[in-house]
Enzyme design. Structure first.
Site, mmCIF file in Angstrom:
data_model
loop_
_atom_site.group_PDB
_atom_site.id
_atom_site.type_symbol
_atom_site.label_atom_id
_atom_site.label_comp_id
_atom_site.label_asym_id
_atom_site.label_seq_id
_atom_site.Cartn_x
_atom_site.Cartn_y
_atom_site.Cartn_z
ATOM 1 N N LYS A 182 0.868 -1.192 0.000
ATOM 2 C CA LYS A 182 0.000 0.000 0.000
ATOM 3 C C LYS A 182 0.896 1.230 0.000
ATOM 4 C CE LYS A 182 -2.988 2.144 3.407
ATOM 5 N NZ LYS A 182 -4.091 1.900 4.321
HETATM 6 C C1 5RP Z 1 -2.952 3.774 9.052
HETATM 7 C C2 5RP Z 1 -3.282 3.229 7.719
HETATM 8 C C3 5RP Z 1 -4.604 3.585 7.185
HETATM 9 O O1 5RP Z 1 -5.296 2.394 7.024
HETATM 10 C C4 5RP Z 1 -4.438 4.325 5.897
HETATM 11 O O2 5RP Z 1 -3.811 5.536 6.112
HETATM 12 C C5 5RP Z 1 -5.720 4.421 5.051
HETATM 13 O O3 5RP Z 1 -6.520 5.341 5.453
HETATM 14 P P1 5RP Z 1 -6.689 6.755 4.750
HETATM 15 O O4 5RP Z 1 -7.333 6.508 3.408
HETATM 16 O O5 5RP Z 1 -7.564 7.488 5.701
HETATM 17 O O6 5RP Z 1 -5.320 7.366 4.581
HETATM 18 O O7 5RP Z 1 -2.542 2.506 7.123
HETATM 19 O O8 5RP Z 1 -1.623 4.015 9.137
#
Ligand code: 5RP
Length: 295
Positions: free
Chosen positions: A202
């Protein structure tokens, strides 16, 4: 005792070679059956994409805006998500076990937002992840962060223990506040995660050079939504990411902090799974929103 099966006319189709299908996900063909099956519960085999709903923010920042009552704000969104990304605490206390979404379990933790965030450790035992029937486990990787090595080794430990049981690992590239978010950084971070065994990664979308980030990462990439922006902009970001090689989104605040979260998640789905343009998806968002609360 079953009857004796002595039929002479069995069908062996000796002239038809058995089909050997390749696996639909980038870089995943050599994985074992259980790994692939779990990934196919996260990524839709028809579109090859996923809409993950991320609401694990509380693991370091407590009751985040929009997540004060997960039972009230998130449960209505669950039917529209392919995958839920959350902590085991929220999974056990709020999510009904009858939900059939795949689950990606936040498996790291330690520091709160008051401390150095890169100082995380693995915070879930693999046995509990198995008990919860999760489709993947996940932790942050802080490339360039103060505890870079520790966070990388957290990830490789998840990969090693997960692999023992056929559970994939999602590596989340976490960027320190003062670090430059550009293509060079994200190529570095995503590639390190993939090289060291993450099954998918991610990261954040960037306006310039995202396609080089996706191309140089040998496993699927999903994008985080990041801080709340206007709905049309969030849909444009998701669209551009998909068109430039992302295999989906792992979106939180831009869905659950939207004025109409159920409409927004459906609009995001149309972009991710049906290649809808952001403008059409935005129209859909408004139509659905007006059905819920007509002007
Ligand atoms: C926390 C994460 C969150 O799941 C990620 O940031 C996704 O959420 P957003 O779309 O609100 O950024 O990994 O660290």
């Amino acid at each position: 005792m079953p009857e004796v099966d002595n039929k002479e006319s069995k069908q062996f189709y000796t002239d038809v070679p058995q089909k050997t299908e390749g696996f639909f996900l980038k870089g995943s063909n050599s994985l074992d059956w259980g790994m692939k099956n779990r990934l196919a519960r996260i990524f839709n085999p028809d579109s090859g994409k996923t809409v993950m709903l991320a609401f694990d923010h509380g693991y370091f920042q407590g009751p985040t805006t929009g997540l004060e009552r997960v039972d009230i704000s998130i449960l209505p969104l669950v039917p529209y998500a392919d995958t839920l990304m959350l902590t085991r605490g929220i999974l056990r206390s709020v999510i009904p076990p009858s939900a059939t979404n795949s689950v990606v379990l936040r498996s790291s933790g330690g520091p709160s937002m008051l401390k150095e965030l890169s100082n995380e450790q693995i915070a879930v035992d693999i046995e509990d992840a198995i008990r919860l029937n999760v489709a993947a486990i996940t932790c942050q990787v802080f490339i360039g962060g103060e505890y870079e090595t520790q966070s990388v080794l957290n990830m490789t430990r998840l990969v090693d223990t997960g692999t023992r049981y056929g559970i994939p690992t999602l590596a989340v590239t976490a960027v320190g506040k003062d670090m430059v978010r550009d293509a060079r950084y994200f190529r570095l971070a995503t590639r390190i995660c993939a090289e060291l065994g993450a099954h998918y990664v991610k990261t954040y979308f960037i306006e310039e050079g995202f396609e080089t980030v996706a191309a140089s990462c040998p496993v699927p990439i999903v994008i985080a939504g990041g801080k709340k922006i206007p709905e049309l902009d969030a849909l444009k970001m998701a669209y551009n990411a998909i068109q430039q090689g992302a295999a989906g989104v792992d979106m939180g605040r831009n869905i659950f902090q939207s004025e109409s979260p159920t409409s927004m998640i459906q609009a995001v789905r149309s972009v991710v799974h049906s290649n809808e343009t952001p403008e059409k998806a935005y129209e859909l968002y408004h139509t659905l929103k007006n059905e819920i609360t007509p002007n």
